[in-house]
Design a protein around this motif. Structure first.
Motif, PDB file in Angstrom:
ATOM      1  N   TYR A 112       0.847  -1.199   0.000  1.00 42.65           N
ATOM      2  CA  TYR A 112       0.000   0.000   0.000  1.00 42.65           C
ATOM      3  C   TYR A 112       0.877   1.240   0.000  1.00 42.65           C
ATOM      4  O   TYR A 112       1.849   1.322   0.747  1.00 42.65           O
ATOM      5  N   THR A 113       0.533   2.182  -0.836  1.00 39.21           N
ATOM      6  CA  THR A 113       1.252   3.460  -0.785  1.00 39.21           C
ATOM      7  C   THR A 113       0.265   4.609  -0.654  1.00 39.21           C
ATOM      8  O   THR A 113      -0.866   4.524  -1.153  1.00 39.21           O
ATOM      9  N   THR A 114       0.671   5.630   0.045  1.00 37.19           N
ATOM     10  CA  THR A 114      -0.172   6.819   0.175  1.00 37.19           C
ATOM     11  C   THR A 114       0.721   8.040  -0.058  1.00 37.19           C
ATOM     12  O   THR A 114       1.940   7.923  -0.058  1.00 37.19           O
ATOM     13  N   LYS A 122       4.475  12.117  -3.272  1.00 39.87           N
ATOM     14  CA  LYS A 122       3.500  13.099  -3.731  1.00 39.87           C
ATOM     15  C   LYS A 122       2.461  12.327  -4.543  1.00 39.87           C
ATOM     16  O   LYS A 122       2.654  11.148  -4.842  1.00 39.87           O
ATOM     17  N   TYR A 123       1.391  13.013  -4.946  1.00 44.11           N
ATOM     18  CA  TYR A 123       0.344  12.303  -5.689  1.00 44.11           C
ATOM     19  C   TYR A 123       0.876  11.657  -6.958  1.00 44.11           C
ATOM     20  O   TYR A 123       0.534  10.526  -7.288  1.00 44.11           O
ATOM     21  N   ASP A 124       1.727  12.389  -7.679  1.00 42.64           N
ATOM     22  CA  ASP A 124       2.212  11.843  -8.953  1.00 42.64           C
ATOM     23  C   ASP A 124       3.105  10.625  -8.740  1.00 42.64           C
ATOM     24  O   ASP A 124       2.991   9.632  -9.457  1.00 42.64           O
ATOM     25  N   ALA A 141       3.925   4.778  -8.830  1.00 43.88           N
ATOM     26  CA  ALA A 141       4.277   3.524  -8.144  1.00 43.88           C
ATOM     27  C   ALA A 141       3.193   2.468  -8.374  1.00 43.88           C
ATOM     28  O   ALA A 141       3.485   1.279  -8.499  1.00 43.88           O
ATOM     29  N   PHE A 142       1.964   2.922  -8.455  1.00 39.40           N
ATOM     30  CA  PHE A 142       0.839   1.999  -8.675  1.00 39.40           C
ATOM     31  C   PHE A 142       0.849   1.475 -10.119  1.00 39.40           C
ATOM     32  O   PHE A 142       0.775   0.276 -10.360  1.00 39.40           O
ATOM     33  N   VAL A 166      -3.774   1.359  -3.954  1.00 36.17           N
ATOM     34  CA  VAL A 166      -3.776   2.793  -3.615  1.00 36.17           C
ATOM     35  C   VAL A 166      -5.227   3.233  -3.473  1.00 36.17           C
ATOM     36  O   VAL A 166      -6.137   2.515  -3.886  1.00 36.17           O
ATOM     37  N   ALA A 167      -5.412   4.401  -2.909  1.00 34.60           N
ATOM     38  CA  ALA A 167      -6.766   4.940  -2.810  1.00 34.60           C
ATOM     39  C   ALA A 167      -6.873   6.159  -3.712  1.00 34.60           C
ATOM     40  O   ALA A 167      -5.923   6.918  -3.851  1.00 34.60           O
TER      41      ALA A 167
END
Lengths: 298, 490
Positions: free
Chosen positions: B204-206, B268-270, B275-276, B284-285
């Motif tokens: 999981y990454t955030t 960061k978001y990007d 990564a996803f 990811v969410a």
């Protein structure tokens, strides 16, 4: 007085050239001082502002985090000021030693480049560089048998990361003024030193360095004036939850509480306090410098 | 000379301060609505990603003007420019200058001053009389309008839903289990297996904080709202509760075992999304609906049709639900200036945009450009990729008279599924609007929590330090905020 006015009239072209700069400072730096009064008022978009005296200053000083924010600002600024200050001077001295003009120019140009990058880009580069899993620095550390270290989330490392990235960004740019001072040294001084049998080291220490004292003192005093500016853009780009307590500075605090939450009066009070410290420090440093070295910023 | 210079500077500073007017901005007083006029009613509008020189914005404005004219409403929209940079900051500065457009889009985090300064119109009477706006409002919209009747945002709740690639999910035995019975233990097993079976770097990454992990686990550990009612009937901040302590210990375990991205704090978001897509992270969410749709398009484009996304349910435990929805106010949305002379006309724009014609224009663009009608079906063109709705994002009342071509649906199946799942598992929060005089204390206590949570998860501190953290949290201003919460929450 009359002779001074006469002199000004004689140099009218020079004064005319000064006008755009003067206007810039009046419009963007002096005139906004009016806005500082917002620190003593409750701001109203519609209708008159309400005078509240020192309410926002009291609120500012009673906020527990504010002491930490001030401390962070001073520590980071002091680290930058004292550690980075000699680097452009040394860099300029080293560049001056290169006989090969092309090489020197190439090094100069390359060293300027980071200055033109935004902190978003620089932070991206440094994140890659210092990444615990894929960064070059950690690869090197591991090569020597040490465990990888997460510099970006470590409370003890993050301020050094700020200092190092700031130095990397500005070393070339800040060295320009010292290079210019070195290039302005009269050639006859070098020739006289050579005739007297001076080595390169002697020339650097006895001829070049004394000519850098004035720019060094001036720049140092001016830097002191910016001691409360520890680098808003830089900190915003390097911060994360783990290290925020170590690098939350006045500017990021004002940005967060003032701009994001719309507390403009509160933010103005914090900024006014910051400016007052800056002015006091510049005047004090100038005074001390005058006393000790008889050289000052003006 | 120096004395003269210093005296002059000091005098100038005093003069400029003294001469400053108490009233930096002047605005027209709130006026009666809609003065009779034969010409078009000009409305000033400011919105994010809505620059006057953008061809899509121009097309949208032209479409609105023509569409409303056909319905007998002659209006002209004048786009007010905002300086480049962060929209919320620049909008705040624009409004401070006294330049208040008729229709204002607030991005979020930028309107606290609007509450205290009463520069916005109460939209309740307009909504009561409306047809289309009312039909497009979710229950959350209605609740929020009751608490803060100034912002209207017809959009799905801006909340994240976790997703995993279908092909990766299928490789795991625990995947089916987690879909059927998403207990915390089953989730843990699933995260472990999905990482191992697919050679992912982490499960999981955030991006930067734990909010997107809370989406799954928050309620399961008992963090069911911002303020939790204790046995004594008093409210405590959920981040200082025993439930939070248990949750952080679990997150620390995920981090230690490499299931949570070891660099989540600096993501960061990007980089999170990359990564996803690149197969480093398994889960990811993303915001339900449109964002999940974008994730799905990019993931299948990069990894093939089998990599389509599957939304995951929130974990079950002490409760079940995605992150509780804040109903204290809309976090963003359109407002009408209290000083506007054309409030009715301004609301009629919102009403038109919520109509079927308005939604077709807002969501799909212009026929022949962003979409075409082929075999009586709506087929989206390549240009549609750069079109997005500015006024009504929700699909709650979006019923085009023609079906979408199956090859170009408005929202992909995973995106639709994410909307459905969120709707079925969404709960209401009890957060409230923080008053201005507590803003600094709230900021200080929040910063303390974030720092502590990051330290526990990354192993710099343990949950044994939790009680000390609570003490510090109270001292940092949390005590005053809690007292206010107990007076405010009904």
């Amino acid at each position: 007085m009359r002779s001074k006015l006469k002199q000004m009239w004689t140099d009218k072209t020079l004064y005319f050239m000064l006008l755009p700069g003067l206007l810039y400072f009046i419009i963007f730096h002096v005139w906004p001082i009016i806005g500082m009064k917002l620190a003593f008022y409750d701001f109203r978009i519609m209708g008159n502002n309400v005078f509240v005296g020192l309410k926002y200053f009291r609120e500012l000083f009673s906020t527990p985090i504010f002491t930490q924010v001030i401390a962070n600002t001073l520590i980071i600024s002091a680290m930058k000021m004292f550690l980075i200050f000699p680097i452009p001077i040394i860099f300029a001295l080293m560049l001056n030693e290169f006989m090969n003009g092309k090489f020197r120019k190439t090094v100069q140009v390359v060293s300027y480049l980071p200055h033109f990058l935004s902190w978003v880009v620089i932070a991206g580069i440094w994140f890659e560089f210092l990444s615990k899993s894929t960064g070059a620095v950690n690869a090197l550390i591991q090569l020597f048998g040490f465990p990888a270290h997460d510099f970006l989330t470590d409370k003890d490392s993050i301020r050094w990361v700020l200092v190092a990235s700031e130095a990397w960004r500005n070393i070339g740019w800040d060295s320009i003024i010292f290079l210019a001072a070195i290039l302005g040294i009269n050639q006859s001084l070098y020739e006289a030193a050579y005739v007297d049998g001076a080595s390169r080291w002697h020339i650097v220490t006895r001829v070049v360095l004394p000519h850098l004292y004035v720019p060094m003192v001036t720049i140092f005093i001016l830097n002191v004036g910016f001691i409360m500016n520890a680098g808003l853009d830089q900190v915003l780009n390097f911060t994360n939850d783990s290290v925020n307590s170590q690098i939350d500075i006045i500017d990021t605090y004002v940005y967060r509480v003032g701009l994001i939450n719309g507390q403009y009066s509160f933010a103005t009070a914090a900024n006014l306090f910051k400016s007052a410290i800056g002015v006091t420090l510049v005047l004090s440093t100038h005074f001390i410098s005058k006393k000790l070295t008889s050289k000052g910023a003006w | 000379m120096k004395k003269v210079l210093l005296t002059s500077v000091a005098a100038l500073m005093m003069l400029t301060t003294a001469c400053g007017t108490n009233k930096p901005t002047e605005t027209t007083s709130p006026a009666a609505t809609n003065a009779a006029s034969t010409g078009p009613v000009t409305l000033n509008i400011v919105a994010k990603d809505f620059p006057a020189d953008d061809p899509n914005a121009q097309k949208l404005v032209k479409g609105i003007e023509e569409g409303m004219k056909a319905e007998g409403k002659n209006i002209k929209l004048n786009i007010v420019p905002v300086q480049s940079g962060t929209y919320s900051e620049k909008l705040g500065l624009l409004l401070q200058s006294g330049n208040i457009p008729d229709l204002i889009y607030f991005q979020g985090g930028d309107y606290q001053f609007a509450v205290t300064q009463k520069i916005l119109t109460d939209l309740t009477p307009y909504i009561e009389k409306s047809t289309n706006v009312k039909a497009s409002m979710s229950d959350f919209n209605k609740e929020r309008m009751k608490n803060y009747p100034y912002l209207l945002w017809l959009s799905p709740i801006n909340s994240a839903v976790p997703v995993v690639r279908q092909d990766w999910l299928d490789k795991t035995a625990s995947g089916k289990e987690v879909l059927a019975n998403p207990t915390i233990d089953n989730y843990y097993n699933f995260l472990k297996e999905v990482k191992e079976k697919n050679n992912a770097k982490f499960a999981y990454t955030t991006a930067g904080n734990l909010d997107e992990l809370d989406v799954i686990f928050g309620q399961a550990f008992g963090v069911t709202s911002t303020w939790l009612k204790g046995a004594d009937g008093k409210y405590v901040y959920s981040r200082t509760s025993a439930a939070e302590k248990e949750k952080l210990a679990f997150y620390a375990k995920l981090y230690k075992e490499g299931l949570l991205d070891p660099e989540y704090l600096t993501k960061k978001y990007d980089t999170k999304e990359k990564a996803f897509y690149d197969g480093q992270a398994a889960v990811v969410a993303g915001t339900q609906g449109k964002v999940i749709d974008i994730y799905n398009t990019k993931m299948t484009g990069q990894n093939g049709a089998n990599a389509k996304l599957t939304p995951l349910p929130p974990a079950t435990g002490k409760a079940q639900g995605y992150t509780p929805v804040d109903i204290s106010k809309e976090s963003r949305g359109f407002a009408i200036s209290a000083a506007s002379k054309n409030k009715d006309a301004a609301f009629s724009v919102l009403e038109y945009m919520a109509s079927q014609k308005g939604q077709m224009l807002d969501k799909l663009g212009v026929e022949g450009q962003e979409y075409t009608i082929v075999d009586n079906k709506i087929k989206l063109t390549d240009k549609f990729a750069s079109w997005f709705p500015h006024f009504v994002e929700t699909t709650l009342n979006f019923k085009p008279d023609k079906a979408f071509d199956p090859s170009t649906p408005y929202l992909s199946a995973p995106a639709m599924k994410s909307l459905e799942m969120f709707a079925s598992k969404a709960t209401k929060d009890n957060a409230f609007i923080m008053p201005a005089d507590l803003a600094a204390k709230w900021d200080a206590s929040l910063a303390l929590y974030k720092g502590f949570a990051a330290d526990v998860v990354t192993g710099k501190k343990t949950v044994a330090d939790f009680d000390k953290f609570v003490e510090q949290w109270n001292a940092a201003g949390g005590k005053e905020v809690t007292e206010y919460a107990n007076k405010t929450i009904k």
